[in-house]
Design an enzyme around this catalytic site. Structure first.
Site, PDB file in Angstrom:
ATOM      1  N   SER A 156     132.882  28.760  83.489  1.00  0.00           N
ATOM      2  CA  SER A 156     132.657  29.917  83.896  1.00  0.00           C
ATOM      3  C   SER A 156     132.162  30.591  83.035  1.00  0.00           C
ATOM      4  CB  SER A 156     133.878  30.125  85.156  1.00  0.00           C
ATOM      5  OG  SER A 156     133.784  31.827  84.652  1.00  0.00           O
ATOM      6  N   TYR A 169     143.243  30.958  85.808  1.00  0.00           N
ATOM      7  CA  TYR A 169     141.706  30.420  86.417  1.00  0.00           C
ATOM      8  C   TYR A 169     140.558  30.487  84.596  1.00  0.00           C
ATOM      9  CZ  TYR A 169     137.158  29.951  87.776  1.00  0.00           C
ATOM     10  OH  TYR A 169     134.943  29.654  87.841  1.00  0.00           O
TER      11      TYR A 169
HETATM   12  P1  NAD Z   1     133.276  25.814  96.626  1.00  0.00           P
HETATM   13  O1  NAD Z   1     134.746  26.506  96.394  1.00  0.00           O
HETATM   14  O2  NAD Z   1     132.970  25.958  96.920  1.00  0.00           O
HETATM   15  O3  NAD Z   1     133.381  25.284  95.760  1.00  0.00           O
HETATM   16  C1  NAD Z   1     134.618  24.058  95.099  1.00  0.00           C
HETATM   17  C2  NAD Z   1     134.945  22.619  96.110  1.00  0.00           C
HETATM   18  O4  NAD Z   1     135.725  21.587  94.626  1.00  0.00           O
HETATM   19  C3  NAD Z   1     134.813  22.540  97.269  1.00  0.00           C
HETATM   20  O5  NAD Z   1     134.012  22.077  97.878  1.00  0.00           O
HETATM   21  C4  NAD Z   1     136.312  21.788  97.183  1.00  0.00           C
HETATM   22  O6  NAD Z   1     136.695  20.998  97.893  1.00  0.00           O
HETATM   23  C5  NAD Z   1     136.000  21.423  96.014  1.00  0.00           C
HETATM   24  N1  NAD Z   1     137.450  20.670  94.841  1.00  0.00           N
HETATM   25  C6  NAD Z   1     138.610  21.896  94.949  1.00  0.00           C
HETATM   26  N2  NAD Z   1     139.328  21.037  94.417  1.00  0.00           N
HETATM   27  C7  NAD Z   1     138.637  19.393  94.948  1.00  0.00           C
HETATM   28  C8  NAD Z   1     139.339  18.082  94.275  1.00  0.00           C
HETATM   29  N3  NAD Z   1     141.162  18.619  93.685  1.00  0.00           N
HETATM   30  N4  NAD Z   1     138.999  17.937  94.337  1.00  0.00           N
HETATM   31  C9  NAD Z   1     137.872  17.347  94.528  1.00  0.00           C
HETATM   32  N5  NAD Z   1     137.256  18.595  95.220  1.00  0.00           N
HETATM   33  C10 NAD Z   1     138.075  19.567  94.733  1.00  0.00           C
HETATM   34  O7  NAD Z   1     133.091  27.243  95.153  1.00  0.00           O
HETATM   35  P2  NAD Z   1     132.068  27.133  94.057  1.00  0.00           P
HETATM   36  O8  NAD Z   1     131.605  28.679  93.697  1.00  0.00           O
HETATM   37  O9  NAD Z   1     130.962  26.096  94.263  1.00  0.00           O
HETATM   38  O10 NAD Z   1     132.503  26.349  93.034  1.00  0.00           O
HETATM   39  C11 NAD Z   1     131.728  25.340  92.150  1.00  0.00           C
HETATM   40  C12 NAD Z   1     132.614  24.968  91.092  1.00  0.00           C
HETATM   41  O11 NAD Z   1     132.397  26.207  90.605  1.00  0.00           O
HETATM   42  C13 NAD Z   1     133.883  25.446  90.011  1.00  0.00           C
HETATM   43  O12 NAD Z   1     134.101  24.410  89.345  1.00  0.00           O
HETATM   44  C14 NAD Z   1     134.082  26.857  90.169  1.00  0.00           C
HETATM   45  O13 NAD Z   1     135.420  27.672  88.991  1.00  0.00           O
HETATM   46  C15 NAD Z   1     132.486  27.043  89.076  1.00  0.00           C
HETATM   47  N6  NAD Z   1     132.214  28.833  89.176  1.00  0.00           N
HETATM   48  C16 NAD Z   1     131.725  28.928  90.414  1.00  0.00           C
HETATM   49  C17 NAD Z   1     131.326  30.306  90.337  1.00  0.00           C
HETATM   50  C18 NAD Z   1     131.201  30.989  91.557  1.00  0.00           C
HETATM   51  O14 NAD Z   1     130.798  32.585  91.429  1.00  0.00           O
HETATM   52  N7  NAD Z   1     130.925  30.881  92.558  1.00  0.00           N
HETATM   53  C19 NAD Z   1     131.483  31.087  88.837  1.00  0.00           C
HETATM   54  C20 NAD Z   1     131.843  30.597  88.237  1.00  0.00           C
HETATM   55  C21 NAD Z   1     132.031  28.847  88.134  1.00  0.00           C
END
Ligand code: NAD
Length: 269
Positions: A156, A169
């Site tokens: 991130s 986080y």
């Molecule tokens: P999201 O909530 O749609 O996806 C997160 C996924 O991780 C979900 O499918 C959830 O079920 C899964 N998950 C959570 N805990 C888990 C576990 N213990 N075991 C297996 N799966 C698990 O959100 P996203 O934005 O798609 O997030 C994906 C990644 O991107 C994350 O690591 C998040 O920190 C990172 N990220 C997202 C953003 C953003 O703006 N959306 C920005 C920076 C980083």
């Protein structure tokens, strides 16, 4: 010998954790679009995982949904066992699963802290360690890729931007940064490439409430003037998984519309 400049992933097997939604789902689809067969890991969203699988199959690639919690060692081991039994030895692993559990520091419980660290950081360790073990067992397949394996973490912008009210986080992603670099330093001589993507604000469930209540505030932090799409990240991961990035080792690719340019400092700050 595979061509070094190609983005093609034909013949390669990938695992994407947390691929039932958001960035993980888009990444699984982009890897499939580039030619890979994909294991779609999910924690407990069979429906979402089935949707991702169907989209991959529509692209003419193989896909399988496998349940597993990345914060649990036994689940991670069985995820890799089932993945290999279903699709074959794994070439690409994307450690994407992550979560937020926000609170002001005075109100943040130890459970809030552990909930985030155990998925974002310990999950990264467990998935990364198992990926490396399995890459070693498989060895280099020069007809497929010059690398023995490609491990990509979803970090991130908060691996570098401090984030008040989200210290669990930010700490998890800061830790992930040095986990990624240290792993890369440890295993790159074996031709295992470890890299990361660092998304900015991407439209997914993780920030749905923030986008609903504070879209203008979010846009002020993004010089490029739009919230990112999950496919923006999926395409960057597909690049890091491909031989087009064969000389990239231990790097973080920021895909953030310029958020890390600190736009608040434009002009007189
Ligand atoms: P999201 O909530 O749609 O996806 C997160 C996924 O991780 C979900 O499918 C959830 O079920 C899964 N998950 C959570 N805990 C888990 C576990 N213990 N075991 C297996 N799966 C698990 O959100 P996203 O934005 O798609 O997030 C994906 C990644 O991107 C994350 O690591 C998040 O920190 C990172 N990220 C997202 C953003 C953003 O703006 N959306 C920005 C920076 C980083």
């Amino acid at each position: 010998m595979a061509s070094f400049e190609k983005h093609d992933l034909t013949g390669q097997i990938a695992i994407v954790t947390g691929a039932s939604s958001g960035i993980g789902a888009a990444t699984a689809i982009e890897l499939a679009r580039a030619g890979a067969d994909v294991v779609v890991n999910h924690r407990h969203s069979e429906e979402g995982a089935a949707r991702t699988v169907a989209m991959i199959e529509a692209l003419g690639r193989r896909a399988v949904a496998i349940q597993g919690d990345v914060s649990l060692e036994a689940d991670v081991l069985s995820l890799f066992d089932e993945a290999e039994a279903s699709l074959g030895a794994v070439d690409i692993v994307v450690s994407n699963a992550g979560r937020q559990k926000d609170a002001r520091i005075g109100d943040m419980t130890l459970d809030d802290w552990n909930a985030v660290i155990s998925v974002n950081l310990t999950g990264g360790f467990l998935v990364g360690r198992e990926a490396i073990r399995r890459f070693r067992r498989k060895g280099i397949r020069p007809d497929i890729s010059p690398a023995m394996g490609k491990l990509i973490f979803d970090s991130s912008v908060h691996q570098v931007i401090p984030w008040a009210f989200h210290v669990n986080y930010a700490a998890s992603k800061g830790g992930l940064h040095l986990l990624m670099q240290s792993l890369a330093q440890e295993v790159s001589a074996e031709r295992i490439r470890v890299n990361a993507v660092a998304p900015g604000a991407i439209a997914t469930a993780i920030n749905a409430e923030e986008r609903e209540t504070n879209a203008d505030g979010m846009l002020k932090l993004i010089p490029y003037g739009r919230i990112g799409d999950p496919a923006d990240i999926g395409r960057a991961v597909a690049f890091l998984a491909s031989d087009a990035s064969d000389y990239m080792v231990g790097q973080t690719l920021f895909v953030d519309g310029g958020m890390t340019l600190y736009p608040e400092f434009r002009g007189n700050g």
